[in-house]
Each structure stands twice: as C-alpha cells, then as structure tokens.
Enzyme design. Sequence first.
Site, PDB file in Angstrom:
ATOM      1  N   GLY A 106      32.554   6.043 -44.936  1.00 51.31           N
ATOM      2  CA  GLY A 106      31.722   6.045 -46.259  1.00 51.31           C
ATOM      3  C   GLY A 106      32.450   5.297 -47.097  1.00 51.31           C
ATOM      4  N   THR A 122      39.196   0.068 -48.213  1.00 50.79           N
ATOM      5  CA  THR A 122      38.790   0.132 -46.772  1.00 50.79           C
ATOM      6  C   THR A 122      39.970   1.009 -46.103  1.00 50.79           C
ATOM      7  OG1 THR A 122      38.240  -1.112 -44.913  1.00 50.79           O
ATOM      8  CG2 THR A 122      40.002  -1.966 -46.346  1.00 50.79           C
ATOM      9  N   GLU A 153      32.096  -2.746 -46.965  1.00 49.90           N
ATOM     10  CA  GLU A 153      30.432  -2.571 -46.986  1.00 49.90           C
ATOM     11  C   GLU A 153      30.087  -2.765 -48.474  1.00 49.90           C
ATOM     12  OE1 GLU A 153      28.564   0.063 -43.976  1.00 49.90           O
ATOM     13  OE2 GLU A 153      30.404   1.284 -44.444  1.00 49.90           O
ATOM     14  N   HIS A 172      27.781   5.764 -50.127  1.00 50.42           N
ATOM     15  CA  HIS A 172      27.322   5.674 -48.506  1.00 50.42           C
ATOM     16  C   HIS A 172      28.043   6.543 -47.836  1.00 50.42           C
ATOM     17  CE1 HIS A 172      26.373   4.157 -44.688  1.00 50.42           C
ATOM     18  NE2 HIS A 172      27.971   3.605 -44.799  1.00 50.42           N
TER      19      HIS A 172
END
Length: 348
Positions: A106, A122, A153, A172
């Site tokens: 996520g 990250t 991402e 996300h």
Amino acid sequence: MKPIISAKEIEDLLRKGGDIKSLPSDAIFTPSARDLLWEFENNGARPGPATLERTPGKPMVAVTPASSPAQLEAFFNSPELHAVKLQVCEVGRRLWARAYVDGNGGNIAVRVGENLALCTPTLVSKGFMKPEDLCLVDLEGNQLIGEKKRTSEILMHLQIMKRVSRAVATVHCHPPHATAFAVAGVEPPTCMIPEIEVFVGKVPIAPYRTPGTPEMGKLVADLAEQHNTILMANHGVVSWSHVSVEDAYFKMEIIEAYCRTVVVAAQLGTPLKTFSQTHLQDLLKIKQTLGIPDPRIGLKECELCNNDEWRPGVIGAVPPKQLESGGGESELDGVSVSVATAPEGTSE
Ligand SMILES: [Zn+2]
C-alpha cells in the site's frame, strides 16, 4: 421533483445572511449538507468521530522543486506539512487496521504544492508510520527530502495527479474483496447500493503491469479522469480525491464493503436485485452537486444499470436432488449450506 440541496448552497445561503428555516421542507439534502445542518443546529460541534482536516489542493507555500535545499527543508519541517504528515499516518493506520494492506504493501500520496507531493516510504508498514518517515517528491518522482526512500509505486500516484489536476490525494492498497474482483477480472455490478454510486461509481479494471512501472501508471491514469476508484488487475485498488487524503481513503472503505456485500449476496440463492435506472439518475444528480466525476452523468436511462457482464461465479441454489432427499451432508440444523456452481459457461 424534490429539490436537492448541497452543502455549498447552504453555505451560500448562510453567507448572505439567510435563514436555514427558509429551505424547502421537502428537499433532499446531500450527506455533507446534512452534516452542515447538524453542525449548525449543534452550535458548531462536529457529528460522529473527529474528521481529518481538509487538505488544500493549491500550493501551500511558494516552494517548488527548484527552491534551495534550505527552503525545501524548512517547508518539509513546517507546521502545515506536519499536519498533512499526521493525516497520512492516520490513514495508513486505518488501512492496516482494516486489513487493506499486508506486509509493507500500500501507499499514499498528497499534493502539497505546484509540483510537489508528500508520499509514504517503501519497506515500512502503513500501520506504524511516523511523520518523519514520509518523503517529499516532485511530480516526476524524484525524491527531494526524506530519510527513507519513497515508495516504488509513486509514479502511478503522480501520473494520476498530473492527468487529473483536481486530484489532491491518492491511496493504493490491497483490500481482499475488491482485490478478488480485480483477480477474477470482474467489474463490480452496479445499481445495488446507493453509497457506492454517489461516492465512487462504476469501477473499471486497469490491465496488469509490473507494479511501479510507468506503463502501470499510464494505464491507471487513462481511467482516472472518469473514475475516482480503479481496480488494478491481479494487484489491488487505487483511488483519488479532490477533497482530502481521508476522502480518498473513504473510497477504499466503500469499494471494499460493497464488494464484500456483493460476494455474500451472490451466495444467498436468489438473483441479486437492483434499483431502477430512474433511482440511479437521482443519485447521479446528487453526485454532480458534489463535484464527483462519473461517465454515466448525462447518459440516457436505458444506458444506465448495465450489468450484462456481471456473472457471479457461484450461486446459492440448492440442487433439486438434495431437496427431494431432504437431508444429506448439505443439511446443517435444517438449513442448506450447499453452494452450487453456476452452469458451465456462465462463470468467469
Ligand atoms: Zn500494491
């Protein structure tokens, strides 16, 4: 037809010195209008749990990626940015608490300036982030400040922000029921629950690409102008908001609860019922007043509520044989728990 009244209309009325008693008694109030009325009638108290402060979509200060390192550092450590960092950590905690993320999965991003975004790092669990873990990046994904490395991402989030200028925040994650639809390649059916129609809408599936690649970001961004919530095939879900990071997170709660309900309902043994296209038109009108995009706004009624491609993988019909024999393994306290698979060719 009953008038629909939004929070903005009530704010305009109050600003002009109007009286809320002058609002038509038969009016339908949007959810935020109802909150505002509640707040007004309760002397400014907020209903329900405390909500996170709204995130401004405009540049907070005149800092750009070209500013000096000292200016960027000062901005990164400013009280305004600290408040946004706290919001991101809080949303991360909710994602983890609801099992929408797993491991270090996520990621979250918030637009904090003309060409600047704050994002999650990250290799850190979203449930336990500290404000100092967050990173400042430009909209190309270059990290400007932050001790930890930015999420891999980030390009997807930034591509959404670049494509949709109104997008102030993106979330996300991998909520299991919604992700199941993304793995099965099944778009969630529509016209079943009002909440999702107003705040989310029809949810498309972006094709699979390796996470973190520019191609993945492009495929999602291609859908983002028309949809605020997008399933990512064989991966998860991404949402954006024009209001705040909390609002982007709410879309995750809505899509996940909806997919869970549809999966359960599809096992109850009767075809799922939908509300009418006229009712959907009413919801789309509310949605328009809230400024939420939906490609179905303006479509004719006959083009709405099209669930032609919806094929539940399982149906809850009790096989006739078991009914006749009146027992067997499928009976549990007189209730049949057997779930028959759909006839061949109908499951996808
Ligand atoms: Zn992911």
